[in-house]
Motif scaffolding. Structure first.
Motif, PDB file in Angstrom:
ATOM      1  N   VAL A  94       9.905   2.969   2.875  1.00 23.99           N
ATOM      2  CA  VAL A  94       9.049   1.587   2.819  1.00 23.99           C
ATOM      3  C   VAL A  94       9.429   0.875   3.927  1.00 23.99           C
ATOM      4  O   VAL A  94      10.521   0.464   4.164  1.00 23.99           O
ATOM      5  CB  VAL A  94       9.457   0.878   1.599  1.00 23.99           C
ATOM      6  CG1 VAL A  94       8.687  -0.475   1.678  1.00 23.99           C
ATOM      7  CG2 VAL A  94       8.699   1.575   0.130  1.00 23.99           C
ATOM      8  N   THR A  95       8.382   0.557   4.669  1.00 26.26           N
ATOM      9  CA  THR A  95       8.503  -0.282   5.900  1.00 26.26           C
ATOM     10  C   THR A  95       7.906  -1.691   5.594  1.00 26.26           C
ATOM     11  O   THR A  95       6.826  -1.745   5.274  1.00 26.26           O
ATOM     12  CB  THR A  95       8.322   0.238   7.176  1.00 26.26           C
ATOM     13  OG1 THR A  95       9.035   1.444   7.526  1.00 26.26           O
ATOM     14  CG2 THR A  95       8.435  -0.807   8.344  1.00 26.26           C
TER      15      THR A  95
ATOM     16  N   SER B 188       0.857  -1.127   0.090  1.00 30.55           N
ATOM     17  CA  SER B 188      -0.092   0.085  -0.101  1.00 30.55           C
ATOM     18  C   SER B 188       0.690   1.413   0.133  1.00 30.55           C
ATOM     19  O   SER B 188       1.769   1.438   0.631  1.00 30.55           O
ATOM     20  CB  SER B 188      -0.924   0.075   1.322  1.00 30.55           C
ATOM     21  OG  SER B 188      -1.764   1.103   1.175  1.00 30.55           O
ATOM     22  N   ASN B 189       0.413   2.423  -0.816  1.00 30.78           N
ATOM     23  CA  ASN B 189       1.107   3.609  -0.652  1.00 30.78           C
ATOM     24  C   ASN B 189      -0.251   4.585  -0.338  1.00 30.78           C
ATOM     25  O   ASN B 189      -1.062   4.965  -1.050  1.00 30.78           O
ATOM     26  CB  ASN B 189       1.372   4.082  -2.237  1.00 30.78           C
ATOM     27  CG  ASN B 189       1.929   5.526  -2.054  1.00 30.78           C
ATOM     28  OD1 ASN B 189       2.032   6.043  -1.102  1.00 30.78           O
ATOM     29  ND2 ASN B 189       1.695   6.264  -3.290  1.00 30.78           N
TER      30      ASN B 189
ATOM     31  N   MET C 180       3.749 -11.239   3.831  1.00 24.85           N
ATOM     32  CA  MET C 180       4.587  -9.842   3.821  1.00 24.85           C
ATOM     33  C   MET C 180       3.627  -8.704   3.591  1.00 24.85           C
ATOM     34  O   MET C 180       2.806  -8.754   2.840  1.00 24.85           O
ATOM     35  CB  MET C 180       5.861  -9.850   3.504  1.00 24.85           C
ATOM     36  CG  MET C 180       6.718 -10.773   3.551  1.00 24.85           C
ATOM     37  SD  MET C 180       8.350 -10.829   2.633  1.00 24.85           S
ATOM     38  CE  MET C 180       9.078  -9.420   3.331  1.00 24.85           C
ATOM     39  N   VAL C 181       3.810  -7.625   4.380  1.00 24.62           N
ATOM     40  CA  VAL C 181       3.298  -6.322   4.221  1.00 24.62           C
ATOM     41  C   VAL C 181       4.204  -5.368   3.851  1.00 24.62           C
ATOM     42  O   VAL C 181       5.300  -5.420   4.362  1.00 24.62           O
ATOM     43  CB  VAL C 181       2.352  -5.780   5.298  1.00 24.62           C
ATOM     44  CG1 VAL C 181       3.214  -5.827   6.615  1.00 24.62           C
ATOM     45  CG2 VAL C 181       1.701  -4.706   4.966  1.00 24.62           C
ATOM     46  N   PHE C 182       4.025  -4.366   2.799  1.00 23.73           N
ATOM     47  CA  PHE C 182       4.908  -3.608   2.505  1.00 23.73           C
ATOM     48  C   PHE C 182       4.013  -2.205   2.496  1.00 23.73           C
ATOM     49  O   PHE C 182       3.114  -1.871   1.879  1.00 23.73           O
ATOM     50  CB  PHE C 182       5.552  -3.675   1.115  1.00 23.73           C
ATOM     51  CG  PHE C 182       6.184  -5.105   1.001  1.00 23.73           C
ATOM     52  CD1 PHE C 182       7.290  -5.364   0.743  1.00 23.73           C
ATOM     53  CD2 PHE C 182       5.184  -5.899   0.441  1.00 23.73           C
ATOM     54  CE1 PHE C 182       7.982  -6.742   0.704  1.00 23.73           C
ATOM     55  CE2 PHE C 182       5.666  -7.430   0.306  1.00 23.73           C
ATOM     56  CZ  PHE C 182       7.122  -7.753   0.372  1.00 23.73           C
ATOM     57  N   LEU C 183       4.616  -1.088   3.353  1.00 28.25           N
ATOM     58  CA  LEU C 183       4.039   0.158   3.234  1.00 28.25           C
ATOM     59  C   LEU C 183       5.010   1.171   2.939  1.00 28.25           C
ATOM     60  O   LEU C 183       5.789   1.349   3.497  1.00 28.25           O
ATOM     61  CB  LEU C 183       3.451   0.087   4.791  1.00 28.25           C
ATOM     62  CG  LEU C 183       2.270  -0.848   5.365  1.00 28.25           C
ATOM     63  CD1 LEU C 183       2.238  -0.281   6.618  1.00 28.25           C
ATOM     64  CD2 LEU C 183       1.102  -0.396   4.731  1.00 28.25           C
TER      65      LEU C 183
END
Length: 287
Positions: free
Chosen positions: A281-282, A193-194, A244-247
Motif C-alpha cells: 500500500v502506498t 482503492s484496490n 489522504m489517498v491509499f492505493l
C-alpha cells in the motif's frame, strides 16, 4: 472416488470428506479444510459440527451435490465462489463471478483509513473499484458517522455490493462510474482503492483460482499501472485539502506508484508492507 448412486443410499459425512481430501490433495494447499468447508456449506452447519459428527449420514442427493462442488474445487474454482461468500474484516460478504474475492492483504487499506480517523469523526471517504463492497463496508462498520461513497464500473458488482450493504444494515452511496468520471463536484477526505494492477501479459499466468475472477478487476494494462495512472491523475479534482489517498498495488510497483503520486502533487508519500513483507500500500497527503 465417490460412491456410485444407489437407491436410498446413506453416506457418512466422514467418509465423503476423506474421499474429497484425497481428490483435492494435488490441487489445493488445504484439501481437508476445503472439503470440510464445502460440506458445512451444504448441510448448513458450522464446520466444527461437521468435524464433530463424522458418522452423520446424508442422502445421495447431498452426496452428489458435494461431489460436484469438490470437482469444481479440484479444477481451481475458489472456495468463496463455490460457497458464494467470503469473510473480510469479520464481515460475511456475498461474492460472485462478477466480483474479485477480497484478500486478507486488502484489509491493510481499511486499517490505514481507520488509523487516520476516530470513531465519531464525520469524514468523507471514497472507495474506488469497490467490487463486492468489502473496503467501503468494513470502514463504514467501524466509522458509522463517516459518509462513505463507493463506485465501480460493473453494475453486477454494484448489485452484489448493495446486497451486502442491505444485509449488514450499513448505508453506503453506491455509484456506477469509471473511476472518477461521474463524481461531479465532490470532495473527499480519504480516497482508497484496490484497482486492477496485474500486467496484461501476466493475467493468463495467474493461479487457477484467479482465472475464475473478472478480468476487469485484474487487468492493469501493459505494465499494470493503467488504472492507477488514471486514478492519480483525477484525484486532485475531488481531494479535500489535507486529505489522504491509499492505493494497493503489486509488490514491484511501489516505486512507480510513489513517483506518480509525487508528480501529481502529493506529499509525505510512503509505502507500507503487508504481513508477508511485500510492498502493498502506498499513501500520500494532499496539502
Amino acid at each position: 472416488m465417490f460412491p456410485k448412486k444407489t437407491q436410498n443410499c446413506q453416506l457418512e459425512i466422514g467418509q465423503l470428506i476423506e474421499r474429497a481430501t484425497l481428490l483435492l490433495a494435488t490441487n489445493s494447499s488445504s484439501p481437508r479444510l476445503d472439503a470440510e468447508v464445502l460440506m458445512a456449506e451444504l448441510v448448513h452447519c458450522p464446520r466444527s459440527t461437521v468435524m464433530a459428527f463424522p458418522e452423520r449420514t446424508l442422502s445421495q442427493s447431498i452426496g452428489d451435490a458435494f461431489q460436484t462442488l469438490v470437482e469444481l474445487r479440484a479444477k481451481g474454482v475458489s472456495i468463496a465462489h463455490l460457497t458464494g461468500h467470503k469473510e473480510f474484516y469479520s464481515l460475511d460478504l456475498k461474492v460472485s463471478s462478477d466480483t474479485l474475492v477480497p484478500r486478507p492483504e486488502t484489509e491493510m487499506l481499511v486499517d490505514r483509513v481507520l488509523s487516520q480517523t476516530v470513531p465519531l469523526q464525520a469524514a468523507s471517504i471514497l472507495d474506488l473499484g469497490t467490487g463486492c463492497g468489502a473496503i467501503a463496508l468494513a470502514v463504514k462498520q467501524q466509522r458509522p458517522n463517516c459518509r462513505v461513497v463507493a463506485l465501480d464500473l460493473s453494475l453486477e458488482a454494484l448489485r452484489i455490493a448493495a446486497e451486502n450493504g442491505c444485509q449488514l444494515g450499513l448505508e453506503i452511496e453506491w455509484l456506477c462510474s469509471r473511476w472518477l468520471t461521474s463524481l461531479g463536484n465532490c470532495s473527499f477526505d480519504f480516497i482508497v482503492s484496490n484497482p486492477p494492477y496485474v500486467e496484461r501479459e501476466g493475467v493468463h499466468l495467474l493461479s487457477q483460482e484467479l482465472s475464475y475472477e473478472p478480468r476487469l478487476a485484474l487487468d492493469g494494462g501493459t505494465d499494470g499501472l493503467d488504472s492507477i495512472r488514471e486514478i492519480i491523475a483525477s484525484i486532485p479534482n475531488v481531494m479535500a485539502t489535507g486529505g489522504m489517498v491509499f492505493l494497493e498495488h503489486g509488490h514491484q510497483q511501489a516505486l512507480a506508484v510513489s513517483k506518480l503520486l509525487q508528480e501529481a502533487g502529493f506529499s509525505g508519500v510512503k509505502t507500507e508492507n503487508d504481513l508477508a513483507g511485500y510492498n502493498r500500500v502506498t499513501l500520500g497527503n494532499w496539502l
